[in-house]
Design an enzyme around this catalytic site. Sequence first.
Site, short mmCIF file in Angstrom:
data_model
loop_
_atom_site.label_atom_id
_atom_site.label_comp_id
_atom_site.label_asym_id
_atom_site.label_seq_id
_atom_site.Cartn_x
_atom_site.Cartn_y
_atom_site.Cartn_z
N ASP A 270 0.71 -1.11 -0.50
CA ASP A 270 0.27 -0.53 -0.36
C ASP A 270 0.53 1.24 -0.21
O ASP A 270 2.16 0.90 -0.22
CB ASP A 270 -0.72 -0.24 0.95
CG ASP A 270 -2.43 0.58 0.95
OD1 ASP A 270 -2.47 1.46 0.65
OD2 ASP A 270 -2.83 -0.21 0.76
N HIS A 300 -2.88 6.60 3.58
CA HIS A 300 -4.10 4.95 3.50
C HIS A 300 -3.10 3.48 3.70
O HIS A 300 -4.52 3.12 4.30
CB HIS A 300 -4.09 5.07 1.87
CG HIS A 300 -5.71 3.68 1.18
ND1 HIS A 300 -5.12 3.02 1.14
CD2 HIS A 300 -7.06 3.72 1.53
CE1 HIS A 300 -5.60 2.00 0.91
NE2 HIS A 300 -6.94 2.91 0.86
N SER A 501 -11.43 -0.67 -0.37
CA SER A 501 -10.03 -1.40 1.40
C SER A 501 -10.00 -0.95 2.17
O SER A 501 -9.30 -2.03 2.53
CB SER A 501 -9.49 0.61 0.42
OG SER A 501 -9.38 0.62 -0.58
#
Length: 750
Positions: A270, A300, A501
């Site tokens: 990520d 994120h 996600s």
Amino acid sequence: MATEEMRARSARNTNPFHRIPFQRADLSAPENGGGGTKELVTVTRQYRAELHDTLVTAASALRPEIARYPNSPGVLILKLRDKAIAKSHRPNTLVAEAGLLSAGVGRIEEMLVAANAVTIDSLARLIRFRETKKIRANLSAIERIQAWDKDRRLSATVPELRERGRALLSLFRYHAADATAQNVDALRAVLQRFNMPSMAMVQRWGPPVFRVDLEQISDEGLEALSMFPGLRSIFPEPKMYSASAVPGFIPGPVSPPPPGINHPIVGVFDTGTAASAASLRPWIASTAPYVLPPETDYVHGTAVASLVAGAKVINGDHDWLPPTRCQVHDTCGLEAAGGNTTDLIVRLADAVRNAPHVKVWNLSLGGGQIGDHEFSYFAQQLDALSDEHKVLFVVAAGNYKGLPRRGWPVGEADLQDRLSSPGDSVRALTVGAVAHVDSPGAMVAAGHPAPYSRRGPGPVFTPKPDVVHAGGGVHADWSIGASSLQMLGPANALYGSFGTSFATPIVTSVAGHLWQSLEGHADLAVAPHMVKALMIHAARLASPDYGAVERRYFGCGIPKDALSALYDSDDCFTLMFEALVVPGFKWRKAPYPIPASLLHNGKLRAEVIITAAYSPPLDPNAGAEYVRANVNVSFGVLNGNRISGKVPMEGEAGTTGYEAAQIEHGGKWSPVKLHRKRFPQGVAGDQWAIQLDTLLRANEPPLAEPVNVALIVSLRSLDGNAQVHSDGVRSLVQSNWVRQQLPVRVPVHV
């Protein structure tokens, strides 16, 4: 999905699934069969003339390309009739007699052949004059002949390619290694002649894919590439993105790992985790930085890792969230603004290679919407990495952000809400999202598919997503609210957000514990398809029997936790078989051990739930026929040496002849098979059995090794009878089958 349906019967760690290893005696002698050759339509003189005319038109389109590049053959499309897609009807005799070379498959009804001027003339003569029974049958299978020309080769317009900047060049792989190698050399020569810099991306299957920077290529060079007949496709390099997060203000760090507990380590590929998220640091087992600030802001990646490390504890111990916490191999490989696919593949391959102890990898990213007929490039690369390194990728289904907004049930609008790449990977476990909290202003109720969660099916009706989990609720103006999911930010504070996600790392944490719980058998190598099968089966045990349309959104449901993927409730009896199957042979286990408490006056009264997963050979050059082997599952009653199947496969239903053909020859070749049936009135049978057989695609070479299938069968009471599991174990002992408990250790739930 109502809340009460979400609550699976409680699995007990005293009721382990039982593993039945493969025995050579399970394979029976080969069976011979098959019908004779027949004409699907009458091959008249007029039919031959019309088919010949389509060849003349196709040859005219290819002639300039073949003349310009004599070392690379042109490619013809033999467009087959819907009822001729089965491999028994393929015009292989016609192709062989004409001297054509197989070049793979396009769409499900398109057989591709490589041709030059000589073989085109030979094909023309066969079409017009050859009268043998096989040739007539072959001709009847072909609806028309077309050219794989510039229009088919370019997947985007030249201005669109120019705007993207980078493109990928995919070559044909012919069924002759020397012809394929010669084609690669011919493309390299074109690239050199026009001074086009390129990067060759080595592929597990077939020739390399070349990446080119179009800013450094002249219009003349791009025109030369578009005319090169050995190129299957020229397409813009896809870009992958993470879901954006919305900051909030709720303080609350992630609690540290309890001392003395061996938590699994999973990979998170990520945007990386922030050093300032102090409470997350004890959960970071190792790091692999490929991207640095300012290309990443760690937002994120920190959120995703925090859900791997403690989704339940940072979300108020919500009942639906599993207590399976994992440590993280933090791989910072994705830019905050998104990354180019080939860059991500290179980084991911290096990261997986350098962390052989990490077997489960989280990919909370996605690109463009998938197509109907071919599997995406990124998905194919994930499949190759999974095979090479024996790892399981857990991939987000992707987020739909378009208009109109989607509620539940879904209206009649034709939405662009299909899966995003690489969610169509056939080896990966693809995760969609549901809402998990009811709240005023939320767009859907708890248990319903989240408005943003992209749906299936995958290409050629391949069932996807595989499972779903809580991804956070959305409120009326597409904003966060009380129904959203909590996660950690770089400032070490919790905030609410939503997206597939965030459903994905919850599933990843369960898969990590499941893999760890299986390790330690002396004669069992844990495999990705095995863990995938158990995850899907756990979701099915905890979820209702969805219809075909519902499965496009829910997949197989929510896997409750790792315990329920390895242990039965008292009213259920589950076996996992390891089967090795080869074409022409049947794998069968009989008589099947039936719990006495499920038999009523000689009839089986129960719910039967069957999940099979396997890793068939794959071929990107085969287009819609990417999956090259199929496994059929039958559970039923033996009549002599034949089995009468009683539990049908669950799948899509075709509404047109062409759609039905796509499902029959595409979706039903999915490497995950789902069967389920309730027998409230009971079904009679003296001897029950489970059976597998396998079939290869047309022109697929013999298997180098058998197809390894993880086959899971659960027999469950319809009235909650708590004697089922113990009765099943007694029946299994009496069968004298070789067996052992499946889990080596109970999953850690702290």
